[in-house]
Design a protein around this motif. Structure first.
Motif, short mmCIF file in Angstrom:
data_model
loop_
_atom_site.label_atom_id
_atom_site.label_comp_id
_atom_site.label_asym_id
_atom_site.label_seq_id
_atom_site.Cartn_x
_atom_site.Cartn_y
_atom_site.Cartn_z
N ASN A 162 3.67 42.28 37.90
CA ASN A 162 3.76 41.49 39.12
C ASN A 162 4.44 42.26 40.26
OD1 ASN A 162 6.31 41.56 38.06
ND2 ASN A 162 6.72 39.37 38.31
N TRP A 163 4.45 43.58 40.16
CA TRP A 163 5.07 44.42 41.19
C TRP A 163 4.25 44.36 42.46
CZ3 TRP A 163 3.60 49.66 42.83
CH2 TRP A 163 4.59 50.29 43.62
N LEU A 164 4.91 44.14 43.61
CA LEU A 164 4.26 44.09 44.91
C LEU A 164 4.93 45.07 45.84
CD1 LEU A 164 2.54 42.92 47.25
CD2 LEU A 164 4.25 41.10 47.47
N ASN A 165 4.13 45.89 46.53
CA ASN A 165 4.69 46.83 47.48
C ASN A 165 3.70 47.09 48.59
OD1 ASN A 165 5.03 49.94 48.36
ND2 ASN A 165 7.03 49.06 47.87
N CYS A 166 4.17 47.12 49.83
CA CYS A 166 3.38 47.56 50.98
C CYS A 166 4.10 48.75 51.58
CB CYS A 166 3.26 46.45 52.02
SG CYS A 166 2.39 44.98 51.44
N SER A 167 3.34 49.75 52.00
CA SER A 167 3.97 50.98 52.46
C SER A 167 3.14 51.65 53.55
CB SER A 167 4.14 51.95 51.29
OG SER A 167 4.69 53.18 51.71
N SER A 168 3.82 52.32 54.46
CA SER A 168 3.14 53.11 55.48
C SER A 168 4.14 54.03 56.15
CB SER A 168 2.50 52.20 56.54
OG SER A 168 2.00 52.97 57.62
N ASP A 169 3.88 55.33 56.13
CA ASP A 169 4.71 56.26 56.90
C ASP A 169 4.43 56.12 58.39
OD1 ASP A 169 5.83 57.29 54.59
OD2 ASP A 169 4.36 58.92 54.42
N PRO A 208 5.83 51.68 59.25
CA PRO A 208 6.68 51.09 58.20
C PRO A 208 7.12 49.66 58.50
CG PRO A 208 7.88 52.75 59.46
CD PRO A 208 6.45 52.87 59.87
N GLU A 209 7.37 49.33 59.75
CA GLU A 209 7.82 47.98 60.07
C GLU A 209 6.71 46.96 59.81
OE1 GLU A 209 9.33 47.85 64.03
OE2 GLU A 209 11.05 49.14 63.58
N LEU A 210 5.47 47.33 60.16
CA LEU A 210 4.33 46.46 59.89
C LEU A 210 4.16 46.27 58.39
CD1 LEU A 210 1.81 44.89 60.81
CD2 LEU A 210 0.56 47.07 60.79
N ALA A 211 4.28 47.35 57.64
CA ALA A 211 4.14 47.28 56.18
C ALA A 211 5.20 46.36 55.58
CB ALA A 211 4.23 48.67 55.57
N ARG A 241 6.82 43.91 57.09
CA ARG A 241 6.53 42.54 57.51
C ARG A 241 5.42 41.93 56.64
NH1 ARG A 241 6.51 43.61 62.37
NH2 ARG A 241 4.29 43.81 62.89
N LEU A 242 4.40 42.73 56.39
CA LEU A 242 3.29 42.27 55.56
C LEU A 242 3.76 42.00 54.14
CD1 LEU A 242 0.27 41.71 55.31
CD2 LEU A 242 -0.10 44.15 54.95
N GLU A 243 4.59 42.89 53.60
CA GLU A 243 5.09 42.69 52.23
C GLU A 243 5.91 41.41 52.13
OE1 GLU A 243 8.36 44.75 49.30
OE2 GLU A 243 6.91 46.09 50.30
N ASN A 244 6.79 41.17 53.11
CA ASN A 244 7.63 39.97 53.08
C ASN A 244 6.79 38.70 53.09
OD1 ASN A 244 9.89 41.61 53.11
ND2 ASN A 244 10.24 41.40 55.31
N ARG A 245 5.75 38.69 53.88
CA ARG A 245 4.89 37.51 53.98
C ARG A 245 4.06 37.32 52.72
NH1 ARG A 245 2.90 38.30 60.31
NH2 ARG A 245 4.92 37.80 61.25
N LEU A 246 3.58 38.42 52.15
CA LEU A 246 2.76 38.33 50.95
C LEU A 246 3.60 37.87 49.75
CD1 LEU A 246 0.48 41.47 51.34
CD2 LEU A 246 -0.24 39.07 51.37
N ARG A 247 4.86 38.24 49.71
CA ARG A 247 5.72 37.78 48.62
C ARG A 247 5.78 36.25 48.59
NH1 ARG A 247 8.14 41.51 45.79
NH2 ARG A 247 8.45 43.60 46.66
N LYS A 248 5.82 35.64 49.75
CA LYS A 248 5.83 34.19 49.82
C LYS A 248 4.51 33.62 49.33
CE LYS A 248 9.07 34.06 53.70
NZ LYS A 248 9.27 33.65 55.12
N ALA A 249 3.41 34.34 49.57
CA ALA A 249 2.09 33.84 49.17
C ALA A 249 1.90 33.84 47.67
CB ALA A 249 1.00 34.68 49.83
#
Length: 311
Positions: free
Chosen positions: A39-46, A49-52, A54-62
């Motif tokens: 169940n590991w979730l990660n969003c990443s972007s060099d 990074p701020e967009l990644a 933000r996306l990760e935080n929102r997807l965790r709620k989903a």
């Protein structure tokens, strides 16, 4: 039609190498699976990074508190944002494998230095736009396992396994392998030429309205939408409900692959996918208005890609 940016194999390899542990494209699923919980979730972007984050935080709620099983993989090429959830999970492909089969047909024609015949075009259109099982079976038998496997090998879909019993709908796959295929359809490369890619993308854009649920939910009305879904109930793990989507305009393109199972109903699986999709679209394209189209929930009948009683 969106302008998909050409990207070299070397550039892709570099991007992927830097993302093996972030879930963008898992070149070696076994190694990542051993190191990460399912169940590991990660969003990443060099690059963004701020967009990644933000996306990760929102997807965790989903995904928090979800009762079924879900995996997803997505990539925004412009901002180089990649997200992955559920490393190592395998699913029966259901009708999403039709995308692979038609891609194998196009690759075979390329290697034979010819275009598709009128019959092949008709069969491919039926398989993608209407999810027609009879048309898919004809193509499956025409191609044979070796040519479909050849497409999997060429794309690098190492975790995908064709069903030993010959049921194409029971092909076992992962979300990251499906993302690999979507990336192949949207970038210059030697697997599919430009004509083949345009052909398959056009079919995905013309899927009948009753099958345009899932990943298109919440997409901007200003971008092109391409989709292929699969939905199959089985005796074990309940409903498999999957959705593959490609989205883009002349400024950006991004891809989403969501696979689920253990859903109590088809509708519940669609709702779960669309919860993720709305977050992705709303985060990646927040400046544009989302489509206000009600979800066309289909009847609670499987897509017919495999027998219900096999398990």
């Amino acid at each position: 039609m969106p302008v998909y940016r050409a990207i070299s194999r070397k550039a892709v390899a570099g991007t992927v190498a830097g993302a093996l542990v972030t879930g963008l494209l898992v070149a070696a699923p076994g190694r990542v699976t051993a190191a990460r919980p399912l169940n590991w979730l990660n969003c990443s972007s060099d690059h963004s990074p701020e967009l990644a984050q933000r996306l990760e935080n929102r997807l965790r709620k989903a995904v928090r508190g979800r009762s079924g099983t879900m995996s997803f993989a997505l990539y925004d090429r412009e901002r180089k944002v990649g997200c992955y959830y559920g490393s190592g999970r395998h699913y029966d492909s259901a009708s999403t494998v039709k995308l692979t089969i038609v891609a194998a047909l196009l690759r075979t024609a390329q290697k034979q230095k010819r275009g598709l015949t009128a019959r092949e075009k008709s069969l491919a259109r039926a398989a993608i736009t209407r999810s027609d099982n009879d048309a898919t079976t004809v193509l499956w038998r025409q191609l044979g396992r070796s040519r479909v496997q050849g497409l999997l090998n060429a794309v690098g879909m190492r975790a995908t396994r064709l069903d030993p019993g010959g049921h194409w709908g029971l092909t076992r796959t992962t979300a990251v392998d499906q993302l690999r295929l979507l990336l192949t359809l949207t970038r210059k490369g030697d697997v599919l030429n430009a004509k083949s890619r345009r052909h398959l993308l056009k079919l995905m854009s013309e899927v009948v309205s009753g099958q345009r649920w899932g990943t298109p939910a919440g997409a901007s009305s200003k971008i092109d939408v391409r989709v292929k879904n699969g939905w199959l109930p089985r005796a074990v793990h309940g409903w498999r409900v999957h959705s593959l989507g490609i989205f883009g305009d002349d400024r950006r393109d991004y891809m989403i692959a969501v696979l689920t199972q253990d859903n109590p109903s088809l509708k519940q699986g669609i709702i779960a996918i669309e919860r993720v999709s709305r977050i992705v679209h709303g985060t990646l394209v927040p400046e544009s208005s989302a489509r206000r189209i009600p979800t066309p929930y289909p009847p609670e009948i499987g897509d017919g890609s495999a027998p219900f009683t096999m398990e």
